[in-house]
Scaffold this active site. Structure first.
Site: not given
Ligand code: NAD
Length: 453
Positions: A207, A241
């Site tokens: 997602e 998002c």
């Molecule tokens: P992110 O991708 O930075 O982090 C998400 C999760 O991944 C966190 O739990 C984090 O600890 C982990 N993570 C971060 N970097 C990592 C890595 N290098 N390796 C493994 N795991 C890692 O996202 P965010 O900043 O928490 O959220 C914002 C993003 O999420 C935006 O792009 C937004 O559009 C998207 N989002 C999508 C939805 C959806 O339902 N499609 C909902 C909410 C947010």
């Protein structure tokens, strides 16, 4: 292997999670947990993000409770094996699809709706009969702490566990022999998750995010469009998002639309949004600096003020923006709304289609032919005609992206299906045997030709 993963896998193998009664009981337990922990959840959301009680309750707790109610009501039906037709070639047999849980599921959550996005997939996963490990975001640590406490109080770790930590912890979890990975987050991290999952061929739902366009055509109800766009964009300070990322408006109605949006921004957030106690802050300094830097693009026509000490950015509209500006390159994920114009709807469609497929798209316009043209010619995860965000709260609509905005979907029945393997079974009769399939059968070739032309 991590101890929690090991314990969950063996507990799953013992079959505890599979009965209807067990699954239903766990769903009801989760609802009770949300009621008991309502205050700590709301306080943690206020502390980490300054979410107002109304926004926090509506978008996190109420959303989850309604998902649970829907699952409890439908679960028995969803769990039933589905009978399928028996073709002539299979005469005498029964054919059906059994609904089987995958096993141990990992749910990786982001920070923007840190309770809803951590627990909504869990509802589907437990309804489908899995065990679950939740990895909440490290960017909202108070919420993650509350999540851990409440899950520990209501569920044993060999069934549902919360593992807190940063990206190293997540990467460690991705090395585990999991049965399903459900990831919500950014596109770059989504790619890492999928790459890691591919090493063990673990199925994934991704997602993700991206830039969701909002098109306002010249025949739109401008005042209502402005109201619904302002609500969709500035809820949670744009950290949604599926928030409208940018406005793509017919040049004839741009001035009226901006004027109306300004009116609604003032109506919803007051003359001084930075001092409005109910207005959500930007999650941390890094994101504050990132979103603030977009104010260098175009010209500020509404808002534009900042308070670094509170990590707040006023609802802002940018005019005179070009596709080359930085604000049009990245997903904004903050309360900044750039406005671009078009003269002809085909031009808008072509421009959107030249970019990655968005997670959401919103179209405002009255003419049905043009509404259909948008739906027929642009691929996107989901969206609304004449509204924003509202599609996400209908449990009958699957929610997910396409292309760069993600793969797979959930909510309502689709959550159950996502965490369920469909096992296809032919239960053959032993009362007789059709010989045409065996080597040497005189009838075989004739029968095959008859059946398959
Ligand atoms: P992110 O991708 O930075 O982090 C998400 C999760 O991944 C966190 O739990 C984090 O600890 C982990 N993570 C971060 N970097 C990592 C890595 N290098 N390796 C493994 N795991 C890692 O996202 P965010 O900043 O928490 O959220 C914002 C993003 O999420 C935006 O792009 C937004 O559009 C998207 N989002 C999508 C939805 C959806 O339902 N499609 C909902 C909410 C947010």
């Amino acid at each position: 292997m991590y101890t929690t993963v090991k314990q969950q896998k063996s507990w799953f193998q013992e079959g505890h999670t599979k009965s209807y009664a067990f699954r239903k009981e766990q769903l009801l337990k989760m609802k009770k947990m949300l009621t008991t922990f309502e205050k700590p959840i709301l306080n943690a959301l206020k502390f980490d993000m300054n979410k107002s009680e109304y926004e926090a309750y509506a978008s996190e707790i109420a959303f989850l409770k309604s998902e649970i109610d829907h699952h409890v009501k439908q679960l028995k039906t969803w769990m039933q094996p589905t009978k399928v037709k028996t073709p002539l070639t299979h005469t005498g047999s029964k054919n059906f699809i059994r609904k089987e849980p995958y096993g141990t599921v990992l749910v990786i959550a982001p920070w923007n709706y840190p309770v809803q996005l951590a627990l909504a997939p869990v509802i589907g996963a437990i309804a489908a009969g899995n065990t679950v490990i939740i990895k909440p975001s490290e960017l909202t640590p108070t919420v993650s702490w509350v999540l851990k406490k409440m899950i520990e109080q209501y569920f044993p770790p060999h069934y549902i566990a919360v593992i807190e930590g940063d990206k190293e912890v997540t990467q460690g979890l991705l090395e585990q022999p999991l049965d399903y990975i459900f990831f919500t987050g950014s596109v770059p991290v989504g790619k890492i998750v999928m790459e890691k999952a591919s090493k063990q061929l673990i199925p994934v739902t991704l997602e993700l995010g991206g830039k969701s366009p909002t098109i306002v055509h010249k025949d739109a109800n401008i005042d209502l469009a402005a109201k619904r766009i302002v609500w969709g964009k500035f809820t949670n300070a744009g950290q949604t998002c599926i928030a409208p990322d940018y406005l793509y408006v017919h040049h004839e109605v741009k001035a009226d639309l901006i004027r109306a949006m300004k009116k609604y921004i003032h109506q919803f957030y007051g003359e001084d949004p930075l001092n409005n106690e109910e207005y959500t802050k930007i999650v941390n300094q890094t994101h504050f600096e990132r979103v603030s830097s977009y104010l260098d693009s175009g010209t500020v026509v509404v808002g534009g003020s900042l308070d670094e000490s509170k990590h707040k950015i006023a609802p802002t509209i940018l005019d005179q923006v070009s596709w080359e500006d930085q604000v049009m390159k990245d997903e904004i994920f903050g309360p900044v709304l750039p406005v671009l114009t078009y003269h002809d709807l085909d031009e808008a469609i072509e421009k959107i289609n030249s970019r990655p497929k968005p997670l959401a798209l919103y179209y405002f316009g009255e003419n049905e032919v043009e509404q259909q043209r948008i739906l027929n010619s642009i691929s996107f995860g989901g969206g609304c005609i004449n509204d924003t965000l509202y599609h996400i709260i209908n449990p009958h609509l699957p929610f997910g992206g396409v292309g760069e905005s993600g793969m797979g979907s959930y909510h309502g029945r689709r959550s159950f299906d996502t965490f369920t393997h469909e096992k296809s079974i032919t239960k053959q009769t032993t009362r007789f045997d059709q010989n045409f399939r065996y080597p040497g059968s005189q009838l075989g070739l004739a029968v095959l030709k008859k059946f398959f032309g």
